[in-house]
Write an enzyme that holds these catalytic residues in place. Structure first.
Site, PDB file in Angstrom:
ATOM      1  N   ARG A 156      37.089  -4.563  13.253  1.00 49.44           N
ATOM      2  CA  ARG A 156      38.385  -4.768  13.899  1.00 49.44           C
ATOM      3  C   ARG A 156      39.431  -5.157  12.857  1.00 49.44           C
ATOM      4  NH1 ARG A 156      38.578  -9.754  13.026  1.00 49.44           N
ATOM      5  NH2 ARG A 156      40.675  -9.949  13.852  1.00 49.44           N
ATOM      6  N   GLY A 157      40.687  -5.104  13.271  1.00 50.89           N
ATOM      7  CA  GLY A 157      41.778  -5.471  12.376  1.00 50.89           C
ATOM      8  C   GLY A 157      42.348  -4.236  11.718  1.00 50.89           C
ATOM      9  N   ALA A 158      43.667  -4.126  11.727  1.00 48.71           N
ATOM     10  CA  ALA A 158      44.315  -2.881  11.333  1.00 48.71           C
ATOM     11  C   ALA A 158      43.869  -2.339   9.963  1.00 48.71           C
ATOM     12  CB  ALA A 158      45.834  -3.052  11.402  1.00 48.71           C
ATOM     13  N   ARG A 177      40.492   3.712  18.367  1.00 48.96           N
ATOM     14  CA  ARG A 177      41.392   2.665  18.853  1.00 48.96           C
ATOM     15  C   ARG A 177      42.813   3.177  18.678  1.00 48.96           C
ATOM     16  NH1 ARG A 177      40.018  -2.793  18.313  1.00 48.96           N
ATOM     17  NH2 ARG A 177      42.059  -3.271  19.187  1.00 48.96           N
ATOM     18  N   GLN A 215      39.316 -14.737  18.665  1.00 49.64           N
ATOM     19  CA  GLN A 215      39.215 -14.375  17.252  1.00 49.64           C
ATOM     20  C   GLN A 215      39.606 -15.524  16.326  1.00 49.64           C
ATOM     21  OE1 GLN A 215      40.741 -12.517  19.589  1.00 49.64           O
ATOM     22  NE2 GLN A 215      40.348 -10.334  19.318  1.00 49.64           N
ATOM     23  N   ASP A 273      49.153  -5.459  14.094  1.00 51.46           N
ATOM     24  CA  ASP A 273      48.401  -4.235  14.367  1.00 51.46           C
ATOM     25  C   ASP A 273      49.259  -3.007  14.110  1.00 51.46           C
ATOM     26  OD1 ASP A 273      46.992  -6.440  16.112  1.00 51.46           O
ATOM     27  OD2 ASP A 273      45.554  -4.846  15.726  1.00 51.46           O
ATOM     28  N   ASN A 332      51.117  -7.018  17.915  1.00 50.65           N
ATOM     29  CA  ASN A 332      50.010  -7.806  17.380  1.00 50.65           C
ATOM     30  C   ASN A 332      49.261  -8.425  18.560  1.00 50.65           C
ATOM     31  OD1 ASN A 332      48.541  -8.805  15.086  1.00 50.65           O
ATOM     32  ND2 ASN A 332      49.428 -10.826  15.429  1.00 50.65           N
ATOM     33  N   LYS A 333      48.184  -9.091  18.255  1.00 49.68           N
ATOM     34  CA  LYS A 333      47.317  -9.683  19.280  1.00 49.68           C
ATOM     35  C   LYS A 333      48.112 -10.449  20.334  1.00 49.68           C
ATOM     36  CE  LYS A 333      44.191  -9.167  19.838  1.00 49.68           C
ATOM     37  NZ  LYS A 333      43.346  -9.188  18.677  1.00 49.68           N
TER      38      LYS A 333
END
Lengths: 353, 353
Positions: free
Chosen positions: A59-61, A101, A207, A248, A258-259
């Site tokens: 995960r994570g851009a 994604r 997270q 993101d 973003n989150k």
């Protein structure tokens, strides 16, 4: 990897290709099990990497970009092994990788980057594979270097601000290097600056509690996990000098996707006159998306219940679960990229894009 | 209890004294087990009620007052049974009851109220017990009536605002009636108004996810649980018409001490020009505390991990766990009490106090 003395080694490595293009494998730290269990998965099939991305083990851009690049290598290797029938299958797999994604442009961008680099060798599947692998390694190295530049630029920007709030996880676990939002923190800690990091636990997938706490703990950076609702009280009492988050996707106008919860942090910072910084490599910027409102927000079902004790969320209880939110550019004090620091006006002048 | 046709019955009863003063018992719905398990505890000893309050099986400002009043009845009964030695023991128990939780003034206030009412009968322990019991029943009835008045005043105020956000749990579970913040919602739903309630899940103890969802579900009110970080995005997209919350204590200047995260909701509402309402009975107002900054905030240890899956919070991970926060009066659009509706300026003129 040689490393300058002013920066520490990353506290954790989320992804690593081990071996050569023909026989190697992608080693994946399963982030869904952290911090309770450190399990490394050895992936030799592109479909497994796609599944790891979908279930958030990767995960994570920036890391999605690196994983996507190596997944293309695996897909090409499978196609090579399949001989004549491999071409169509490879094309289908490439689409699945790029679409695993939707939010981070890094993923589709990385797939495009490595395919373009290898295109001249499309007629020879062994050369094509070698070229893809070289391009994936180069992309990984660029992303690692970007985290180091972000670490240095961000450390300069933060100078004197030592009580920092972060949301979600934008650290070593989301890059092949020091991270994005956490990179300047690691740099300052390495130089002996006494920091304290407020870690928003970040519901629903926690997270912050699970991942940021894990890697800050490994690095020895002092921190405390806080419920995201508690952050506003900390701001009011003057206990937050700056907030720093990753992204993101950053749109052409500087809006930050973003989150979920990031927007609230930015609002709190604005109300309390606290700088709100966004750290991200250029690969996260998407000049083709005008504003945050042009980005469809991933909606999840069931995330609310994933990390809570059974019996806490009643079966069938309705939930609303956007995975991301949009922070308007006007709330961003500065963007920190590998090219330096700028504000939204600077972005619109193409400063850092 | 007769009930006016414009109001529904409460969807759940959190506390009930069953029987007479001499042989009855306090029946306590254990709120720590909801929604997974509905367990009613039958309490005949004051010490057990104190323990229930400390471990949050009984919670919420008005309910703490009612529980405290009946706990004094139990203490007096134990003292009566103990004969001559009972007096000193009763005094110690009364102090323990009043101090079981520090934030809500309802608790110490209720203890004071029932003791004052029974004082003329202090020389006769049977009459003293009877007077305490009558005073506790009267206090419970007043608190129930207050929720009904809040329901009506709040329903008028909310008219036309149908998409409502609430934080924590301020419903039937925290009062002997319809609740505080949820009371107007129950009234409107009973009248056939189509509502949608956004329920902040409310970390760390998830009172929204566990308790507000539970009672709204029982009442048939449409709702969705949201992570508190998601609420800001809902506001930005115009999906919230008003926020309504309860209070643990309201200070003389109108500052609201309430569940941690409330302040963030109020900030979000201010930024998006959404009304932010606080519903509470007069027993929650504390004219003796000047401002919210004069209220010591209860700090907890370990709450972060209570409702998360094992392995999610690393053992020993540092956490910061304030139980409450302060919302400045300037962010409150209106207070809803049993006496009507007013703003902070109205409070300072003694309007509703």
């Amino acid at each position: 990897v040689t490393r300058a003395a002013d920066l520490p080694a990353p506290p954790v490595q989320a992804l690593a290709w081990r071996g050569d293009a023909a026989t190697g494998a992608l080693h994946v730290l399963d982030q869904t099990l952290l911090p309770g269990e450190e399990l490394t998965l050895v992936r030799t099939r592109a479909a497994d990497v796609v599944a790891d991305i979908k279930r958030l083990a990767i995960r994570g851009a920036p890391l999605l970009g690196v994983a996507g690049a190596y997944a293309v290598v695996l897909a090409a290797r499978e196609a090579h092994a399949a001989g004549g029938a491999g071409g169509a299958r490879m094309q289908a797999q490439v689409r699945e990788i790029a679409d695993a994604r939707p939010t981070a442009v890094n993923l589709a961008g990385a797939v495009e980057t490595v395919l373009s680099a290898a295109k001249p060798h499309a007629g020879d599947s062994a050369r094509f594979l070698a070229a893809l692998f070289a391009a994936a390694e180069a992309l990984e190295a660029r992303e690692r270097a970007a985290t180091e530049a972000i670490a240095r630029h961000g450390a300069l920007l933060l100078a004197g601000r030592t009580r920092l709030l972060t949301h979600c996880n934008a650290g070593a676990l989301v890059t092949p290097g020091l991270g994005t939002a956490l990179a300047p923190i690691y740099a300052l800690h390495h130089r002996g600056v006494a920091l304290h990091v407020w870690v928003d636990e970040t519901r629903p997938l926690l997270q912050g509690m699970r991942l940021t706490a894990y890697e800050l703990g490994k690095a020895g950076v002092p921190y405390a996990v806080v419920g995201e609702g508690a952050a506003f009280g900390l701001m009011r009492r003057g206990e937050v000098d700056a907030a720093i988050v990753g992204a993101d996707r950053i749109c052409a106008n500087g809006d930050v996707v973003n989150k979920v919860g990031t927007y609230g942090v930015a609002l709190g910072c604005r109300h309390h006159d606290i700088p709100f910084y966004v750290a991200a490599p250029r690969s996260t910027f998407d000049p083709r998306t005008a504003t945050g409102d042009d980005v469809p927000i991933e909606q999840r079902r069931g995330d609310s219940g994933v990390y809570v004790r059974p019996g806490t969320l009643a079966p069938g209880a309705p939930t609303a679960e956007p995975a991301f939110d949009v922070t308007p550019a006007a709330l961003v004090t500065a963007y920190i990229t590998e090219d330096g620091v700028c504000d939204a006006a600077g972005l619109s002048q193409g400063h850092s894009l």
